[in-house]
Design a protein around this motif. Structure first.
Motif, short mmCIF file in Angstrom:
data_model
loop_
_atom_site.label_atom_id
_atom_site.label_comp_id
_atom_site.label_asym_id
_atom_site.label_seq_id
_atom_site.Cartn_x
_atom_site.Cartn_y
_atom_site.Cartn_z
N MET A 136 40.72 55.82 34.60
CA MET A 136 42.06 55.85 35.22
C MET A 136 42.25 54.68 36.16
O MET A 136 43.34 54.11 36.25
N SER A 137 41.19 54.30 36.87
CA SER A 137 41.27 53.14 37.77
C SER A 137 41.45 51.84 36.99
O SER A 137 42.23 50.97 37.41
N ILE A 138 40.75 51.71 35.87
CA ILE A 138 40.93 50.53 35.00
C ILE A 138 42.36 50.47 34.50
O ILE A 138 43.01 49.41 34.51
N ASP A 139 42.88 51.62 34.09
CA ASP A 139 44.27 51.70 33.60
C ASP A 139 45.25 51.31 34.70
O ASP A 139 46.19 50.54 34.45
N ARG A 140 45.03 51.80 35.91
CA ARG A 140 45.93 51.46 37.03
C ARG A 140 45.89 49.96 37.32
O ARG A 140 46.90 49.34 37.59
N TYR A 141 44.68 49.40 37.27
CA TYR A 141 44.55 47.96 37.52
C TYR A 141 45.33 47.15 36.49
O TYR A 141 46.06 46.21 36.84
N LEU A 142 45.21 47.53 35.23
CA LEU A 142 45.92 46.82 34.17
C LEU A 142 47.43 46.97 34.31
O LEU A 142 48.18 46.02 34.06
N VAL A 143 47.88 48.16 34.70
CA VAL A 143 49.32 48.38 34.91
C VAL A 143 49.85 47.53 36.05
O VAL A 143 50.90 46.88 35.95
N VAL A 144 49.11 47.54 37.16
CA VAL A 144 49.53 46.74 38.32
C VAL A 144 49.53 45.25 37.97
O VAL A 144 50.47 44.52 38.30
N LEU A 145 48.49 44.80 37.28
CA LEU A 145 48.39 43.40 36.89
C LEU A 145 49.55 43.00 35.97
O LEU A 145 50.16 41.94 36.16
N ALA A 146 49.85 43.85 35.01
CA ALA A 146 50.95 43.55 34.08
C ALA A 146 52.29 43.52 34.81
O ALA A 146 53.14 42.67 34.52
N THR A 147 52.47 44.43 35.76
CA THR A 147 53.73 44.47 36.52
C THR A 147 53.87 43.24 37.40
O THR A 147 54.94 42.63 37.48
N VAL A 148 52.78 42.86 38.04
CA VAL A 148 52.79 41.67 38.90
C VAL A 148 53.14 40.42 38.09
O VAL A 148 53.88 39.55 38.54
N GLN A 149 52.62 40.35 36.88
CA GLN A 149 52.83 39.18 36.03
C GLN A 149 54.02 39.34 35.08
O GLN A 149 54.25 38.48 34.23
N SER A 150 54.75 40.44 35.26
CA SER A 150 55.94 40.72 34.42
C SER A 150 55.60 40.69 32.93
O SER A 150 56.33 40.11 32.12
N LYS A 151 54.50 41.31 32.58
CA LYS A 151 54.09 41.39 31.19
C LYS A 151 54.21 42.82 30.68
O LYS A 151 54.18 43.78 31.45
N THR A 152 54.34 42.95 29.38
CA THR A 152 54.37 44.28 28.77
C THR A 152 52.96 44.64 28.31
O THR A 152 52.09 43.77 28.18
N MET A 153 52.75 45.91 28.04
CA MET A 153 51.45 46.39 27.58
C MET A 153 51.65 47.18 26.28
O MET A 153 51.62 48.43 26.30
#
Length: 336
Positions: A136-153
């Motif tokens: 869950m922490s890995i998932d949160r990190y990827l979500v935050v990173l994608a949001t910061v960089q305005s990327k989709t997942m």
């Protein structure tokens, strides 16, 4: 888990985490002496505490499983991991009555097959919670990173979360397998020839005991907690230092809430489990005598780790609006 489920502290391998014992084989006289440490009411109190944990855990985690499976809006990636976390906690609370029965009977009456099953599930409880929280922490990190960089997942889907969850279960089963192999019913040589469900290591017992403790400490605490700490440190660093564009000035409200919820669930898990793993360090580095204080502390540590299995549903209810609304809707629909 090396749980405390009998007042015979000397008849279970590492029954309380701060006590050292080899292959569960000790003198019956020591057992008798240990049983005199506390008032008999103390041994009645422990089953009551375990029973409360069992009842609350079963009710709460079953409600979480029911809501996530039945409410269409609850089928999200994060909730898939929460579902598996609830299943792991439910599985543990389901077998807790057997530990309570052993505590009250002062011996193991359920046979060797069930002994292996119960000790395996006890150890699943150590590893599964922290591993799903790591995911869950890995998932949160990827979500935050994608949001910061305005990327989709595009690959972050409910189906992908199912596959990852299955992989976590397979990993935990493989990690716990050695404990399943060593679990067996051992007969304590005393006047009653009592049986106990224990981890029975080959010779030299001292080496295997220490190896099992180090194994649990590294795989069940050091590696996952280090990973989580690194992820959250990187997450905070990126949020603080990266300039967000106009479309991602900050995480939206929903993502913020989910991230906070995961962080709090993680913090509660660490609060409940850190004393248990720290006691492993104490057991490996010191030679503590079996005193009333040590036994009392070890009972508290074990009860605290057990309690983690019933706390998460309350956190979801307080922190997750969608879960609370879905649960309330289920209750409203049920009478109809």
């Amino acid at each position: 888990m090396e749980n405390i489920s009998s007042p015979d502290y000397s008849n279970k391998s590492c029954d309380h985490p701060m006590n050292y014992c080899e292959n569960n084989r000790t003198d019956a006289n020591e057992t008798a002496t240990t049983e005199q440490y506390f008032h008999p009411d103390f041994y009645v109190l422990l089953p009551v505490i375990y029973s409360v944990i069992c009842a609350v855990g079963l009710t709460g985690n079953t409600a979480v499983i029911y809501v996530i499976l039945k409410a269409p809006k609850m089928k999200t990636v994060t909730n898939m991991f929460i579902l598996n976390l609830a299943i792991a906690d439910d599985l543990f609370t389901l077998v807790l009555p057997i530990n309570i029965a052993e505590h009250l009977l002062h011996y193991w009456p359920f046979g060797e097959v069930l002994c292996k099953v119960i000790l395996s599930i006890d150890h699943y409880n150590i590893f599964s919670s922290i591993y799903f929280l790591t995911v869950m922490s890995i998932d949160r990190y990827l979500v935050v990173l994608a949001t910061v960089q305005s990327k989709t997942m595009p690959h972050r889907t409910y189906r992908a979360a199912k596959i990852v969850s299955l992989c976590v279960w397979i990993l935990v089963i493989l990690i716990v397998l050695p404990f399943t192999v060593f679990a067996r019913v051992f007969t304590i040589t005393d006047d009653l020839d009592r049986k106990s469900c224990v981890l029975s290591f080959p010779s030299s017992e001292s080496f295997w005991f220490k190896a099992s403790r180090i194994y649990t400490l590294i795989l069940g605490f050091v590696i996952p907690v280090s990973t989580i700490c690194i992820l959250y440190t990187m997450m905070l660093y990126k949020l603080r230092n990266m300039r967000l564009n106009s479309n991602a000035k900050a995480l939206d409200k929903a993502k913020k809430k989910v991230t906070i919820m995961v962080f709090i669930v993680l913090a509660v898990c660490l609060f409940c489990w850190t004393p248990f793993h720290l006691s492993t360090v104490v057991a490996l580095t010191t030679d503590l005598q079996t005193t009333p204080l040590v036994i009392g502390i070890s009972y508290f540590i074990t009860s605290l780790s057990y309690a983690n299995s019933c706390l998460n549903p309350f956190l979801y209810a307080f922190l997750d609006d969608s879960f609370r609304k879905a649960f309330k809707k289920m209750l409203e629909c049920r009478p109809a």
